[in-house]
Write a protein that holds these residues in place. Structure first.
Motif, PDB file in Angstrom:
ATOM      1  N   ALA A   1    -103.418  81.654  75.874  1.00 36.29           N
ATOM      2  CA  ALA A   1    -103.039  81.108  74.460  1.00 36.29           C
ATOM      3  C   ALA A   1    -102.350  79.774  74.582  1.00 36.29           C
ATOM      4  O   ALA A   1    -101.733  79.443  75.393  1.00 36.29           O
ATOM      5  CB  ALA A   1    -102.295  82.105  73.603  1.00 36.29           C
ATOM      6  N   ALA A   2    -102.784  78.793  73.273  1.00 38.13           N
ATOM      7  CA  ALA A   2    -102.072  77.640  73.417  1.00 38.13           C
ATOM      8  C   ALA A   2    -101.875  77.285  71.925  1.00 38.13           C
ATOM      9  O   ALA A   2    -102.784  77.927  70.947  1.00 38.13           O
ATOM     10  CB  ALA A   2    -103.002  76.542  74.016  1.00 38.13           C
ATOM     11  N   SER A   3    -100.857  76.896  71.695  1.00 40.98           N
ATOM     12  CA  SER A   3    -100.600  76.473  70.251  1.00 40.98           C
ATOM     13  C   SER A   3    -100.430  74.845  70.251  1.00 40.98           C
ATOM     14  O   SER A   3     -99.732  74.180  71.162  1.00 40.98           O
ATOM     15  CB  SER A   3     -99.253  77.121  69.646  1.00 40.98           C
ATOM     16  OG  SER A   3     -99.423  78.590  69.650  1.00 40.98           O
ATOM     17  N   PHE A   4    -100.855  74.336  69.080  1.00 37.97           N
ATOM     18  CA  PHE A   4    -100.748  72.865  68.718  1.00 37.97           C
ATOM     19  C   PHE A   4     -99.935  72.704  67.536  1.00 37.97           C
ATOM     20  O   PHE A   4    -100.174  73.360  66.724  1.00 37.97           O
ATOM     21  CB  PHE A   4    -101.919  72.007  68.726  1.00 37.97           C
ATOM     22  CG  PHE A   4    -103.095  71.978  69.989  1.00 37.97           C
ATOM     23  CD1 PHE A   4    -102.670  72.455  71.042  1.00 37.97           C
ATOM     24  CD2 PHE A   4    -104.369  71.537  69.467  1.00 37.97           C
ATOM     25  CE1 PHE A   4    -103.667  72.396  72.079  1.00 37.97           C
ATOM     26  CE2 PHE A   4    -105.155  71.407  70.598  1.00 37.97           C
ATOM     27  CZ  PHE A   4    -104.810  71.943  71.833  1.00 37.97           C
ATOM     28  N   ILE A   5     -98.547  72.042  67.848  1.00 41.92           N
ATOM     29  CA  ILE A   5     -97.758  71.994  66.539  1.00 41.92           C
ATOM     30  C   ILE A   5     -97.705  70.252  66.512  1.00 41.92           C
ATOM     31  O   ILE A   5     -97.668  69.602  67.507  1.00 41.92           O
ATOM     32  CB  ILE A   5     -96.468  72.303  66.559  1.00 41.92           C
ATOM     33  CG1 ILE A   5     -95.699  72.042  67.852  1.00 41.92           C
ATOM     34  CG2 ILE A   5     -96.722  74.193  66.711  1.00 41.92           C
ATOM     35  CD1 ILE A   5     -94.072  72.309  67.775  1.00 41.92           C
ATOM     36  N   GLY A   6     -97.297  70.064  65.299  1.00 41.09           N
ATOM     37  CA  GLY A   6     -97.194  68.555  64.957  1.00 41.09           C
ATOM     38  C   GLY A   6     -97.000  68.353  63.708  1.00 41.09           C
ATOM     39  O   GLY A   6     -97.528  69.313  62.735  1.00 41.09           O
ATOM     40  N   GLU A   7     -96.728  67.132  63.163  1.00 44.10           N
ATOM     41  CA  GLU A   7     -96.681  66.939  61.638  1.00 44.10           C
ATOM     42  C   GLU A   7     -98.041  66.597  61.298  1.00 44.10           C
ATOM     43  O   GLU A   7     -98.956  66.635  62.030  1.00 44.10           O
ATOM     44  CB  GLU A   7     -95.977  65.234  61.447  1.00 44.10           C
ATOM     45  CG  GLU A   7     -94.452  65.465  61.201  1.00 44.10           C
ATOM     46  CD  GLU A   7     -93.915  64.181  61.212  1.00 44.10           C
ATOM     47  OE1 GLU A   7     -93.547  63.793  60.328  1.00 44.10           O
ATOM     48  OE2 GLU A   7     -93.969  63.507  62.327  1.00 44.10           O
ATOM     49  N   SER A   8     -98.039  66.669  60.074  1.00 42.07           N
ATOM     50  CA  SER A   8     -99.459  66.274  59.193  1.00 42.07           C
ATOM     51  C   SER A   8     -99.953  64.933  59.865  1.00 42.07           C
ATOM     52  O   SER A   8     -99.541  63.863  59.930  1.00 42.07           O
ATOM     53  CB  SER A   8     -99.054  66.390  57.866  1.00 42.07           C
ATOM     54  OG  SER A   8    -100.457  66.504  57.126  1.00 42.07           O
ATOM     55  N   GLY A   9    -101.522  64.943  60.015  1.00 40.37           N
ATOM     56  CA  GLY A   9    -101.965  63.813  60.384  1.00 40.37           C
ATOM     57  C   GLY A   9    -101.861  63.308  61.877  1.00 40.37           C
ATOM     58  O   GLY A   9    -102.262  62.308  62.232  1.00 40.37           O
ATOM     59  N   CYS A  10    -101.195  64.049  62.588  1.00 40.49           N
ATOM     60  CA  CYS A  10    -101.070  63.620  63.900  1.00 40.49           C
ATOM     61  C   CYS A  10    -102.427  64.171  64.926  1.00 40.49           C
ATOM     62  O   CYS A  10    -102.404  63.697  66.103  1.00 40.49           O
ATOM     63  CB  CYS A  10     -99.724  64.285  64.686  1.00 40.49           C
ATOM     64  SG  CYS A  10     -99.870  66.062  64.692  1.00 40.49           S
ATOM     65  N   GLY A  11    -103.297  64.836  64.471  1.00 42.23           N
ATOM     66  CA  GLY A  11    -104.464  64.749  65.263  1.00 42.23           C
ATOM     67  C   GLY A  11    -104.836  66.155  65.507  1.00 42.23           C
ATOM     68  O   GLY A  11    -105.632  66.700  66.387  1.00 42.23           O
ATOM     69  N   LYS A  12    -104.210  67.252  65.164  1.00 39.96           N
ATOM     70  CA  LYS A  12    -104.270  68.468  65.630  1.00 39.96           C
ATOM     71  C   LYS A  12    -105.661  69.134  65.329  1.00 39.96           C
ATOM     72  O   LYS A  12    -106.375  69.698  66.004  1.00 39.96           O
ATOM     73  CB  LYS A  12    -103.259  69.531  64.963  1.00 39.96           C
ATOM     74  CG  LYS A  12    -101.764  69.035  65.154  1.00 39.96           C
ATOM     75  CD  LYS A  12    -100.886  70.035  64.424  1.00 39.96           C
ATOM     76  CE  LYS A  12    -100.998  70.395  62.800  1.00 39.96           C
ATOM     77  NZ  LYS A  12    -100.716  68.962  62.189  1.00 39.96           N
ATOM     78  N   THR A  13    -106.135  69.015  64.114  1.00 41.61           N
ATOM     79  CA  THR A  13    -107.458  69.491  63.507  1.00 41.61           C
ATOM     80  C   THR A  13    -108.420  68.771  64.189  1.00 41.61           C
ATOM     81  O   THR A  13    -109.427  69.557  64.660  1.00 41.61           O
ATOM     82  CB  THR A  13    -107.394  69.137  61.905  1.00 41.61           C
ATOM     83  OG1 THR A  13    -106.436  70.043  61.469  1.00 41.61           O
ATOM     84  CG2 THR A  13    -108.741  69.540  61.540  1.00 41.61           C
ATOM     85  N   THR A  14    -108.218  67.448  64.419  1.00 41.97           N
ATOM     86  CA  THR A  14    -109.250  66.917  65.122  1.00 41.97           C
ATOM     87  C   THR A  14    -109.606  67.292  66.475  1.00 41.97           C
ATOM     88  O   THR A  14    -110.576  67.487  67.048  1.00 41.97           O
ATOM     89  CB  THR A  14    -108.723  65.417  65.325  1.00 41.97           C
ATOM     90  OG1 THR A  14    -108.566  64.921  63.973  1.00 41.97           O
ATOM     91  CG2 THR A  14    -109.893  64.497  66.022  1.00 41.97           C
ATOM     92  N   LEU A  15    -108.468  67.654  67.246  1.00 47.23           N
ATOM     93  CA  LEU A  15    -108.537  68.233  68.585  1.00 47.23           C
ATOM     94  C   LEU A  15    -109.077  69.485  68.678  1.00 47.23           C
ATOM     95  O   LEU A  15    -109.865  69.769  69.356  1.00 47.23           O
ATOM     96  CB  LEU A  15    -107.064  68.120  69.217  1.00 47.23           C
ATOM     97  CG  LEU A  15    -107.166  68.603  70.648  1.00 47.23           C
ATOM     98  CD1 LEU A  15    -108.002  67.715  71.644  1.00 47.23           C
ATOM     99  CD2 LEU A  15    -105.731  68.618  71.044  1.00 47.23           C
TER     100      LEU A  15
END
Ligand SMILES: Nc1ncnc2c1ncn2[C@@H]1O[C@H](COP(=O)(O)OP(=O)(O)OP(=O)(O)O)[C@@H](O)[C@H]1O
Ligand SMILES: Nc1ncnc2c1ncn2[C@@H]1O[C@H](COP(=O)(O)OP(=O)(O)OP(=O)(O)O)[C@@H](O)[C@H]1O
Ligand SMILES: [Mg+2]
Ligand SMILES: [Mg+2]
Ligand code: NI
Lengths: 336, 337, 301, 335, 590
Positions: A38-52
């Motif tokens: 499992a991995a989680s990506f966190i970050g602010e809005s617009g930092c590229g999480k969805t893109t990745l």
């Protein structure tokens, strides 16, 4: 097992020949998610999480770098050839309503991918029905009541379960859950989180969890890894509990400080970190990307970009020249 | 009206919406008091009637809804439910500031913030428009924004957090002392949310306001509110000082809600989702306890009798199980912890 | 902890399940005028299909009763040939409605295909197709038709329908494209692709059904457009005609029988005029009803 | 500003290409027209009693104007002429440049259609607001249905009805031509009065036929804006009704302005039926005449002019939008 | 619209005010067109603002009769070889300059560039002029080229528009007359000269005088798209007797507008305009309106393409003639504008009575007679199956009639014929063609089986029969020699036989027709009788109706309308009311 190295993605604003604007969504991201992990990506809005996430799920192309799925590198393959590999990775969308076709019943929704699979493997129609019921049960829905319904006849939580069930029809190796719970009622969120964890444990599906709510990342499993992403770069990476308990990157610390404290149940951390300004895409690309907002900016930060690395005394990888532990998160009263 | 934080007494408020299935209550018999100078938080899941309640404070329930009963007494204004026309309009903005749920879109996309500010001033007969602008710049500066630049911007040139702050500025610039914030941080990311919440707290203190914050996120209330009210299916099921309610929730719904919040620390196994699904206007029970279908303490009486809120010191709980229990023995909610 | 896995079940499923046709019926009943629209429309279709079969060909003419005002014998009077105007309206409806139907089908098939293709493929194809569509939309239709009238023979409904259809798909293509684009944004299309479902499946089973009502409405609207322009062209007298149709009747009534001057020919003018008005009214009412029936807001309620 | 300049450049380039395409189309259509206008003229002369040989010669003289040479040669000549604003020689009006004929006719189209459009726009948006506000009431319903109906009813049907009522039945207004010749042209009351008198019915018809579209568009636009959060927000801030109304109106009208600009582009070719029925000597009337008389050059020219009008209007509409909508101005597309 | 009577500068007598009319020849006024009579849209109104040498009449038999125009009188040589014109002694242009023989000569030169009956550069054209001589400022003599003379030479000369040379001289080059001479010769030089002369035609057509200079009773004041205004020319030689002070020409594009004007009593005069019966009734009822009927030298026939089966068989044509009720057809199609043809003779009924009064009664009238039709069809080998006639080989037969879309009377007639034929068991259809040019093209190309065809174009005998036995039926008159082309060649779409047996004698109708071109009245009569008989029995067309010239006048403002057949309709494109006015016939109503 899926790994990525140096994944770069730049968006060009379409339709503007003369005044094209570039958005550097990802600037060389490495990741690796083991089978069943499992991995989680966190970050602010617009930092590229969805893109990745979308790149990993094969829904978006990438400009540079390499993604390897089960030892097969994707870059040399043509889009058509990539497809079967990426099919092993299924995306769970944020909005469970739009993820289901409102004109089709749940049965129809599940039937399509199953029949495709049945055709490929030469299985019978009965198998399809059986399997449809099976995946629904897997996500904790009663096939009898759900199959005949349309999405609008289900609650948000049920819809999200159906979405997951649909992803399961192709026996995926990994689920990419992009803010999969943020649109679901508070009281039901944990149910979905628990479901994902449960699927990991029972089916060995790895889960990639994308969120800006750090706390939810914990619920994917304590063996999970946390990736903190900032402006297209991974700035801190390590086991979930380590990163949450002992963040070293000021950005991670800012994120964690921002989580509201349940006064009465918890007491706030002693050294909360507040960024100097808010996220601004137009900030300079020079040096550390976080430098302008960082309250602890050092000399090197302005013109040198720190890379993700392991340094002595810090168990997790981070991209900061001056890593320092700070007590930022709230602790339960009971722990006092 | 004085420059004092007003008190608000909501009494037996009922708001109904006209639907194909007839008029259905979205808020039913809500009684709530906002102490002058306090921050009150209302939490509840989607559709529990929070926004409706907030709008009632301005007598601004939109058709097909209407206030079907009860009163909202605001110090210096009287019963808002009875206000009409110009009086009502003047009260809005000048006495009651409202920060819109979708503050993201609460600005006219065609006009700069400054122009809308002037419109606001003119609407309320402000003679000293320069003073108003000065005041606005000050407020924006207070919230960490470059006032002049923001006033010169259109909505689309501002980020979500900035818009939210502009919304707060517009709610306060006319010197309103009662401020209602409906979901002030939804759709903002964590850092911005923290920022906004800090601002709300500071401005509240500086200006001496009575503030009502509405949210579905208990964390937000916990951050800012002195008092906390929990809504479910149009009913207020529990209220009391934030720390007490969070620390020792009595109503099974409150308890479930708190348990359902993912936390950064602590035993993750302790967290669990509430079973069932939140009710909608149509599915909410017409009689008896609204929560009974998801309640682990459900009793026979819950099916027929709507529990009355029972006061215990500063706290009120509307639950047959809890109330009967607390009547016999004192609190016995710690059995799990 | 598996205890958290609580199966969610819906309550009272049967009450939720709404019958589509019941919904249709409810919408219809709410405004009876819509029912009227459907009835009139059906009437026109029956008239065009069956009507000419019930009437003799050629229509009987009475040289002693030329251009007569409405009477009991001839409800809408007679034309300058002494034929019954009502019968002419009925026989004329076939050309008009057949053309309209052909136009609508071509418009919708071409428009939908191009819109779907463009919106689905995006990229270069999209740009090219949309430029083309824009171009087509910029060329004013009626003047183009007038110019085309000099080179193209519009004699049969097929020829007429073909031209009108080929000139009319632009709007539909644009609309379908934007619908496609917005549907693409919705997760379910992307999910279907992620699941490896074929493009045929995605377009045929996912996209089209979602757009079907929309397309159907466009089809009806293009029917009005087709009636409008073909009758108009005949009315202007720039087209030869092989048989009587409403446009020809209007033309003859105004420019030959002097319907605007003499009350005798009024029936001859009013016949086709009323037919057009009624047809328009019917379509307006039906589109209004469809709008409500298919409105997603109503369905999601 | 640069954005506008950039957009303008793009549009002009595209518009230019499009004009070339349309010109090419109209050239080839015109060159493929069947029929023998010479034969028709000849027939006419003979019918009038002219000796056949003489008639043949007379026809030859008249059609001596027609371009010759290979098709390609004709095409290049035609295109070259286009740049000199030379649209060829009209057969029925030899000696008068096609462009003069067109501009002459255009003024008779532009003014009434402009008046009709603006009138219908004004009435349409006002009633549209009303229909939107009262959309659940009987009157709002009636307004919408009447709008749809007027929108759907062909222009010629309306025109015929208008003529029937005002000219034939009541006989209050003329439906024949553009002005009374007995008045000395110029700025005198008689002449202007006559102009207005003759324009009234065409304008009325045009307004009626366009009105439906406006009321529907305005209604749906207002309904959309009414549902927008910022309207409720403004109300909750206690804004004056008049200001809130202005907010609604401005935001609702914005998309309509684009439509207005576009419809002004259709203005040149938009009144074919009306001009035919009222014998109003505008471009549409000219086009029909050119088509029935097989006047190639005139027909091609009229069609081209009408198209150019539309293209220009498209450009203007877009630039207008760029100027008026801050969202577009700053480069953010709104769809 | 309203009207303000502007009395203008018409000081001279007459005393009438505004005269309102239309130009029936030309729908669609063109405001920007020049005051040029040769421009197709020119704002020049023959009879009003443009003058001819004389105003030729449509006499039943004599083509050379005319009313005086610029020529006050004329003398025609007995052998038609020359005409000597005496100009009006005090004719003046509207700018005060006198009208001279030079003006006339220049006008003739201009006529050459355009091609006219008498002034044609086409080699061998019948009735062409040879010499134009200015005898004195008041006299001009024109001789005919006797190589191919025509009895209507004088008509051709008189029917020439006179233009002011001080305005127009620039359009003709100085060496024009030399060139013309060269053009009338033979060989390559002549060919080139002819081209040059014809080339001048374009210039003439495009010529735009700065302002109208008229020798007629009126001069153009201004035009707008809906109307044209003419004011009285005070220099006109007969100005004292010109009643109206102003003339207004109303624009129209369709007949229905003319009806409107007529019903409103707006028009003082309007030329022939077809109108349905009840419209006609309303027109008649309008205050002051009067309908004057007279002779119009045209008829219409249903023509066969004899290259197509079964129309090559004369019995089929006769059978059809027996089936068609011409009375009914006329009543439906043209109740006011025509009278049903008594029979097919190739000549208008009225003219026929003058030309061939003895032959006429002996012609087969083809009265409706189903039995005779059946007999004829049987003779042709047609068979009747289930009440339907089929071709000899048993295949279906459908009479397919064509007409151009705008010609409503023809279409009505065909629709009516169709229903008559269908009733009689002959399948029929009506097919329309977009417009007249296309119709003619396709007709000429032999694409139609049956089409309508104008015929009996009087008053010259050759013109009458050349419609049946001229180019359309294969006979071309090339330099005075008659040649016959096979069906389908050189415009021969009728495809009739080259010889017809009439009364036991084989005749060649084309050659006989050509002979009419040079025969005088007496010589023509027997030929016409023969041709009429030929047409009557061979039926290249079925003559359906003879046109009637209907004129509308209004007696409320002006009176004195003539009722004389021959001047009701003048020559080509002339506005007869203008001629009547300048002759002083029209008087203002007191
Ligand atoms: N299709 C696209 N075209 C252009 N820019 C894009 C596109 N998709 C994403 N971006 C840009 O790329 C950046 C990263 O976007 P992304 O959606 O991955 O962020 P995110 O971390 O998921 O944010 P959020 O928390 O709001 O979902 C943003 O600046 C966004 O504007
Ligand atoms: N215009 C309306 N017509 C009908 N029902 C409405 C309308 N507005 C709200 N409701 C219903 O009233 C109930 C309360 O709505 P309200 O918006 O007050 O809830 P909320 O607690 O603010 O929810 P959220 O968290 O989604 O904002 C809901 O069930 C909703 O469906
Ligand atoms: Mg995202
Ligand atoms: Mg709300
Ligand atoms: Ni437990």
């Amino acid at each position: 097992m899926i790994t990525g190295t140096g994944v770069v993605k730049t968006f060009k604003q379409r339709g503007k020949v003369l005044g094209a604007r570039e958005v550097r969504a990802l600037r060389g991201v490495d990741f690796s998610i083991p089978k069943g992990g499992a991995a989680s990506f966190i970050g602010e809005s617009g930092c590229g999480k969805t893109t990745l996430g979308r790149i990993i799920a094969g829904l978006e192309s990438y400009d540079e770098g390499e993604i390897v799925i089960d030892d097969v590198p994707m870059t040399p393959l043509r889009p058509k050839q990539r497809q079967p590999h990426f099919r092993k990775i299924q995306m769970i969308h944020q909005d469970p309503y739009s993820a289901l076709n409102p004109t089709r019943t749940i049965h129809q929704t599940l039937y399509a991918p199953l029949s495709l699979r049945a055709k490929q493997t030469g299985r019978s129609a009965a198998w399809i029905e059986e399997r449809a019921a099976e995946v629904l049960s897997l996500v904790g829905l009663d096939p009898g009541t759900v199959l005949g319904r349309y999405p609008h006849q289900l609650s948000g939580g049920m819809r999200q379960r159906v979405v997951i069930a649909r992803a399961l029809t192709v026996d995926p190796e990994m689920l990419v859950a992009d803010e999969a719970v943020s649109m679901i009622d508070v009281s039901l969120r944990l149910g979905i989180l628990a479901l994902l964890k449960d699927l990991r444990e029972r089916l060995g599906v790895s889960v990639l969890f994308i969120t800006h709510d750090v706390a939810t990342a914990r619920y994917i499993g304590d063996d999970g890894e946390l990736y903190v992403i900032y402006r297209g770069q991974v700035v801190e990476r390590g086991p979930v509990d380590t990163v949450i308990a002992d963040p070293v990157h000021p950005y991670t610390q800012s994120l964690l400080s921002a989580i509201p404290v349940l006064h009465g149940l918890e007491r706030p951390g002693e050294e909360p970190v507040t960024p100097l300004s808010s996220l601004d895409e137009s900030q300079s690309d020079e040096g550390c990307l976080f430098a302008r907002r960082c309250p602890f900016q050092g000399e090197r930060c302005a013109d040198e970009r720190p890379l993700l690395q392991l340094t002595e005394g810090v168990p997790q990888e981070h991209a900061c020249f001056y890593p320092e532990r700070r007590s930022v998160i709230a602790r339960p009263m009971s722990e006092v | 009206m004085s420059n004092q934080a007003p008190g608000v007494r909501i009494d037996g408020l009922t708001v109904v919406y006209k639907t194909p299935a007839g008029e259905l209550p979205a808020v039913r018999g809500v009684t709530l008091t906002l102490e002058p100078g306090s921050i009150t938080g209302i939490v509840g899941e989607s559709g529990s009637g929070k926004s409706t309640l907030a709008l009632s404070l301005l007598n601004a329930v939109q058709p097909p809804g209407r206030i079907a009963g009860g009163s909202v007494e605001i110090d210096g204004l009287g019963d808002v439910v009875g206000l009409r026309g110009e009086e009502l309009r003047k009260a809005r903005g000048k006495h009651i500031g409202y920060v819109f749920q979708a503050a993201q879109n609460s600005l006219n996309p065609l006009k700069t913030v400054g122009k809308q500010l002037l419109d606001l001033g003119r609407s309320h007969g402000v003679d000293d428009l320069r003073g108003l602008v000065r005041e606005a710049k000050e407020l924006l500066g207070r919230m960490g924004l470059d006032g002049a630049r923001v006033l010169d911007s259109h909505q689309h040139e501002l980020s979500g957090g900035m818009r939210q702050r502009v919304g707060i500025m517009l709610a306060l610039v006319l010197n309103a002392h009662l401020v209602v914030l409906d979901e002030p941080t939804t759709a903002l990311d964590m850092i911005t949310q923290a920022n906004i919440l800090r601002i709300v707290r500071e401005v509240h203190a500086e200006r001496g306001l009575t503030t009502l914050v509405i949210t579905h996120d208990i964390g937000v209330v916990a951050e800012v509110a002195d008092r906390l009210a929990v809504m479910y299916g149009g009913r207020l099921v529990e209220q009391g000082p934030t720390r007490e309610v969070l620390g020792a929730p009595r109503h099974p719904y409150t308890r479930g809600l708190i348990q359902a919040i993912p936390r950064l620390t602590g035993d993750i196994d302790e967290a669990r989702a509430l079973p069932g699904r939140p009710p909608t206007l149509v599915t909410v029970p017409k009689e008896g306890c609204v929560f009974r279908e998801r309640c682990e303490l459900r009793m026979d009486v819950c099916d027929t009798v709507d529990p009355e809120p029972v006061a215990d010191g500063p706290r009120l709980v509307a639950c047959h199980a809890v109330n009967s229990a607390s009547a016999s023995t004192t609190v016995a909610t710690k059995e799990h912890a | 902890m598996s205890a958290t896995l609580i199966p969610e079940t819906g309550s009272a499923a049967s009450t939720l399940r709404r019958n589509f046709w019941r919904g249709v019926w409810r919408v219809m009943r709410r405004k009876p005028s819509r029912l009227v629209g459907v009835v009139i429309l059906a009437g026109f279709v029956v008239m065009a299909v069956v009507g000419p079969m019930l009437l003799p060909d050629p229509l009987p003419n009475d040289p002693a009763a030329i251009t007569r005002p409405p009477s009991w014998e001839h409800w809408l009077g007679t034309d300058p040939q002494g034929r019954d105007v009502l019968a002419l309206v009925i026989t004329g409806s076939r050309y008009v409605l057949l053309t309209a139907a052909i136009t609508a089908v071509i418009t919708v098939v071409v428009g939908t295909s191009i819109g779907l293709f463009s919106g689905f493929k995006r990229g270069r194809w999209d740009t090219v197709l949309m430029r083309l569509t824009d171009m087509k939309l910029t060329i004013p239709g009626l003047p183009l038709l007038l110019v085309l009238a000099t080179v193209w023979r519009f004699g049969s409904p097929w020829q007429m329908g073909l031209v009108l259809g080929l000139l009319g798909w632009g709007g539909v293509a644009r609309a379908v494209r934007s619908q496609t684009l917005s549907l693409r944004e919705r997760g379910f299309i992307e999910a279907a692709r992620g699941l490896g479902l074929s493009t045929t499946h995605i377009i045929g089973k996912e996209l089209l059904p979602s757009m079907a009502p929309y397309i159907a409405m466009n089809m009806l609207i293009s029917v009005t457009g087709a009636v409008y322009s073909q009758v108009g062209l005949f009315f202007l007298g720039v087209l030869p005609y092989e048989s009587d149709n409403w446009g020809v009747m209007l033309n003859l009534a105004v420019f030959q029988a002097g319907a605007l001057i003499t009350p005798n020919a009024l029936g001859y003018l009013l016949g086709p005029l009323m037919a057009i008005l009624l047809l328009t009214l019917a379509i307006v009412l039906v589109v209004d009803a469809m709008d409500e029936i298919f409105n997603p807001r109503l369905r999601e309620e | 500003m640069t954005l506008i300049a950039r957009r303008l450049a793009g549009h002009l380039a595209r518009g230019f290409v499009m004009i070339l395409v349309v010109a090419t189309i109209s050239f080839f259509i015109v060159n493929n027209i069947p029929g023998d206008p010479m034969a028709a003229r000849y027939e006419k002369l003979v019918e009038g009693g002219m000796a056949p040989e003489a008639a043949r010669q007379a026809v030859k003289v008249l059609y001596g104007f027609q371009p010759d040479g290979s098709l390609w040669q004709q095409y290049t000549d035609f295109m070259a002429g286009l740049f000199r604003l030379d649209l060829g020689v009209s057969v029925t009006r030899p000696g008068t440049p096609v462009l003069d004929v067109l501009t002459d006719a255009a003024k008779w189209t532009v003014l009434p259609v402009l008046a009709g459009t603006l009138l219908s726009f004004l009435v349409g948006i006002i009633l549209g607001v009303y229909a939107a506000v009262k959309r659940s009431g009987k009157l709002g319903d009636a307004l919408s249905i009447s709008g749809s109906l007027l929108h759907g009813v062909p222009q010629y049907v309306l025109a015929l009805l208008v003529v029937m009522i005002f000219s034939t039945l009541l006989g209050v207004l003329p439906a024949d031509g553009s002005v009374d010749i007995l008045y000395e042209p110029g700025w005198n009351a008689g002449y202007l009065g006559s102009l207005v008198e003759h324009a009234l019915l065409p304008v009325l018809t045009y307004a009626l036929s366009a009105y439906g579209g406006w009321i529907l568009a305005m209604k749906s636009s207002v309904v959309t804006v009414l549902g927008d959060d910022f309207i409720l927000a403004a109300e909750l801030r206690g804004m004056k009704r008049s200001i809130v109304f202005r907010y609604i109106a401005r935001n609702a009208i914005l998309p309509l302005f684009t439509m207005l600009a576009l419809s002004l582009g259709l203005l040149l070719g938009g009144a074919v039926f009306i001009e035919k029925i009222f014998n109003y000597p505008g471009l549409g009337w000219l086009l029909i005449g050119a088509v029935t008389e097989r006047d190639y050059a005139l027909m091609g020219g009229a069609f081209l002019l009408i198209t150019v009008g539309t293209i220009l209007a498209n450009i203007v509409a877009d630039l207008f939008y760029t100027v008026i909508d801050p969202r577009v101005r700053s480069g953010e597309e709104v769809s | 619209g309203g009207s303000t009577n502007k009395s203008g500068d018409a000081a001279g007598g007459g005393g009438g005010g505004l005269f309102t009319t239309i130009d029936v020849n030309r729908p669609g006024l063109e405001a920007s067109a020049p005051a040029n009579p040769y421009n197709p849209k020119g704002n020049s109104f023959p009879g009003y603002s443009s003058m001819k040498l004389g105003w030729v009449k449509n006499h039943l038999t004599d083509p050379n009769q005319a009313l005086p125009g610029i020529a006050a009188s004329w003398e025609i040589a007995p052998d038609n070889s020359a005409i000597t014109l005496k100009l009006q002694p005090n004719a003046k242009w509207s700018d005060g300059k006198p009208v001279t023989a030079e003006d006339v000569k220049m006008s003739i030169g201009i006529a050459y560039t355009q091609g006219s009956t008498a002034f044609s550069v086409t080699p061998g054209a019948a009735g062409a002029a040879a010499e134009v001589t200015v005898v004195d400022p008041q006299t001009v003599k024109i001789t005919q080229d006797m190589a191919n003379p025509s009895p209507k030479f004088a008509r051709g000369v008189l029917d020439t528009t006179v233009l002011p040379s001080h305005v127009w001289s620039s359009v003709l080059p100085a060496d024009f007359w030399d060139k013309l001479k060269a053009a009338r010769g033979e060989g390559a030089d002549a060919e080139k000269a002819r081209e040059e002369v014809t080339g001048l035609g374009e210039k003439v057509i495009a010529f735009a005088p700065e302002k109208d200079v008229s020798a007629g009773p009126f001069v153009l004041e201004r035009v707008n798209p809906s109307e044209a205004l003419l004011v009285k020319n005070k220099y006109f030689f007969n100005a004292a007797n010109v009643a109206p002070s102003q003339v207004k020409f109303l624009n129209y594009t369709g007949n229905e507008q003319i009806w409107n004007y007529l019903i409103a009593g707006k028009l003082d005069h309007a030329g022939f305009t077809a109108a349905p019966t009840d419209v006609m009734n309303r027109i008649k009822q309008a205050n002051g309106n009067e309908v004057i009927k007279g002779y119009s030298p045209v008829a219409v026939g249903m023509a066969f393409n004899q290259s197509k089966k079964p129309y090559d068989n004369v019995h089929v044509r006769r059978g059809l003639a027996y089936l068609i009720d011409r009375e009914q057809v006329t009543q439906v199609a043209s109740p006011e504008g025509g009278t049903a043809a008594a029979t097919t003779s190739g000549i208008h009924q009225k003219a026929a009575q003058a030309w061939i009064p003895d032959t006429l009664p002996s012609l087969e009238p083809y009265k409706v007679d189903a039995a005779k039709a059946e007999e004829e069809f049987k003779k042709a080998g047609l068979t009747k199956k289930d009440g339907k006639w089929a071709l000899a080989d048993g295949s279906a037969w459908k009479v397919s009639m064509h007409a151009p879309a705008g010609f409503s009377d023809w279409l009505s007639a065909q629709e009516n014929i169709k229903s008559q034929l269908v009733k009689a068991g002959v399948d029929a259809e009506v097919v329309t063609t977009a417009d007249y040019p296309l119709y003619l093209e396709e007709l000429n190309a032999g694409k139609y089986d049956v089409g309508f065809w104008l015929m009996a174009l009087g008053p010259a005998p050759y013109d009458i029969f050349q419609r049946l036995y001229g180019a359309s039926n294969g006979w071309a008159n090339v330099a005075g020699k008659v040649q016959h082309s096979a069906p389908g060649k050189n415009g021969n779409w009728m495809g009739g036989p080259e010889e017809i047996e009439v009364g036991g004698e084989k005749i060649n109708p084309g050659e006989l027709t050509a002979k009419l071109n040079s025969s005088d009245e007496e010589a023509a009569k027997p030929i016409m009788a023969q041709l009429a008989q030929a047409a009557n029995q061979d039926l290249p067309v079925i003559q359906l109706w003879d046109y009637v010239n209907t004129q509308f006048v209004n007696n409320s403002r002006f009176t004195g309308w003539p009722h004389d057949d021959s001047i009701l309709r003048m020559g080509t494109g002339v506005l007869p009311s203008g001629v009547w006015i300048q002759q002083g016939l029209i008087k203002a109503k007191q």
